[in-house]
Design a protein around this motif. Structure first.
Motif, short mmCIF file in Angstrom:
data_model
loop_
_atom_site.label_atom_id
_atom_site.label_comp_id
_atom_site.label_asym_id
_atom_site.label_seq_id
_atom_site.Cartn_x
_atom_site.Cartn_y
_atom_site.Cartn_z
N SER A 17 0.83 -1.21 0.00
CA SER A 17 0.00 0.00 0.00
C SER A 17 0.86 1.25 0.00
O SER A 17 0.58 2.21 -0.73
CB SER A 17 -0.92 0.02 1.22
N LEU A 18 1.90 1.24 0.81
CA LEU A 18 2.80 2.40 0.87
C LEU A 18 3.50 2.62 -0.47
O LEU A 18 3.62 3.76 -0.94
CB LEU A 18 3.82 2.21 1.98
N LEU A 19 3.96 1.55 -1.10
CA LEU A 19 4.59 1.68 -2.41
C LEU A 19 3.61 2.22 -3.45
O LEU A 19 3.98 3.04 -4.31
CB LEU A 19 5.17 0.35 -2.86
N PHE A 20 2.36 1.78 -3.39
CA PHE A 20 1.35 2.28 -4.32
C PHE A 20 1.12 3.78 -4.12
O PHE A 20 1.05 4.54 -5.09
CB PHE A 20 0.04 1.51 -4.15
N ILE A 21 1.02 4.20 -2.87
CA ILE A 21 0.79 5.63 -2.58
C ILE A 21 1.98 6.46 -3.04
O ILE A 21 1.81 7.51 -3.68
CB ILE A 21 0.48 5.83 -1.09
N ILE A 22 3.18 6.00 -2.73
CA ILE A 22 4.38 6.74 -3.13
C ILE A 22 4.47 6.81 -4.65
O ILE A 22 4.80 7.86 -5.22
CB ILE A 22 5.63 6.10 -2.52
N GLY A 23 4.17 5.71 -5.32
CA GLY A 23 4.20 5.70 -6.79
C GLY A 23 3.16 6.63 -7.39
O GLY A 23 3.44 7.34 -8.37
N SER A 24 1.98 6.66 -6.81
CA SER A 24 0.92 7.55 -7.32
C SER A 24 1.31 9.02 -7.15
O SER A 24 1.12 9.83 -8.07
CB SER A 24 -0.39 7.28 -6.58
N VAL A 25 1.83 9.36 -5.98
CA VAL A 25 2.23 10.76 -5.74
C VAL A 25 3.39 11.14 -6.66
O VAL A 25 3.41 12.22 -7.25
CB VAL A 25 2.59 10.96 -4.25
N GLY A 26 4.36 10.24 -6.81
CA GLY A 26 5.49 10.52 -7.70
C GLY A 26 5.06 10.69 -9.14
O GLY A 26 5.55 11.58 -9.85
N VAL A 45 3.88 14.19 -13.82
CA VAL A 45 2.93 14.68 -14.82
C VAL A 45 2.75 16.19 -14.70
O VAL A 45 2.65 16.89 -15.71
CB VAL A 45 1.58 13.94 -14.69
N PHE A 46 2.75 16.69 -13.47
CA PHE A 46 2.62 18.13 -13.27
C PHE A 46 3.77 18.88 -13.93
O PHE A 46 3.56 19.86 -14.65
CB PHE A 46 2.58 18.44 -11.77
N ARG A 68 6.21 22.02 -18.51
CA ARG A 68 7.16 22.12 -19.62
C ARG A 68 6.43 22.30 -20.95
O ARG A 68 6.81 23.13 -21.78
CB ARG A 68 8.04 20.88 -19.66
N ARG A 69 5.35 21.54 -21.14
CA ARG A 69 4.59 21.64 -22.39
C ARG A 69 3.99 23.04 -22.53
O ARG A 69 4.06 23.67 -23.60
CB ARG A 69 3.47 20.59 -22.40
N ARG A 70 3.43 23.57 -21.44
CA ARG A 70 2.82 24.89 -21.52
C ARG A 70 3.86 25.99 -21.74
O ARG A 70 3.62 26.94 -22.47
CB ARG A 70 2.04 25.18 -20.24
N SER A 71 5.03 25.85 -21.13
CA SER A 71 6.06 26.87 -21.32
C SER A 71 6.56 26.85 -22.76
O SER A 71 6.84 27.91 -23.34
CB SER A 71 7.21 26.67 -20.35
N ARG A 72 6.67 25.66 -23.35
CA ARG A 72 7.08 25.61 -24.76
C ARG A 72 6.03 26.24 -25.67
O ARG A 72 6.36 26.88 -26.66
CB ARG A 72 7.32 24.16 -25.18
#
Length: 96
Positions: free
Chosen positions: A46-55, A60-61, A66-70
């Motif tokens: 569960s902890l690995l899933f949460i850490i992976g989701s947040v990462g 993606v953010f 980067r896409r918007r600045s380009r």
């Protein structure tokens, strides 16, 4: 380049997965307390899933930034006086 890196990581994980497994005693096969070990394994997963989701969300953010600045640099979008973006919403062509 990102796809190449993901393929390398995936293949490395595939061929070294046996090295990452715990011994029989730690997994509860050798007489350890079964419910405790299952709870520990579930909590770690569960902890690995949460850490992976947040990462993934953070990654993606920053890719979106980067896409918007380009797009702003290539003059496809302009920022009006009230701070809103105006212009076409086409994705920029990748270089290289």
């Amino acid at each position: 380049m990102l796809r190449y890196g993901l393929v390398v990581i995936g293949l490395t994980w595939l061929f070294t997965a046996e090295l990452a497994w715990a011994c029989e005693q730690c997994l509860g096969v050798g007489g350890a307390n079964g419910p405790t070990i299952r709870a520990l394994v579930f909590s770690m997963a569960s902890l690995l899933f949460i850490i992976g989701s947040v990462g993934t969300g953070i990654g993606v953010f920053f890719l979106n930034l980067r896409r918007r600045s380009r797009m702003l640099e290539s003059s496809q979008w302009t920022v009006s006086e009230d701070g809103s973006l105006t212009g076409s919403v086409t994705t920029p062509k990748r270089e290289g």
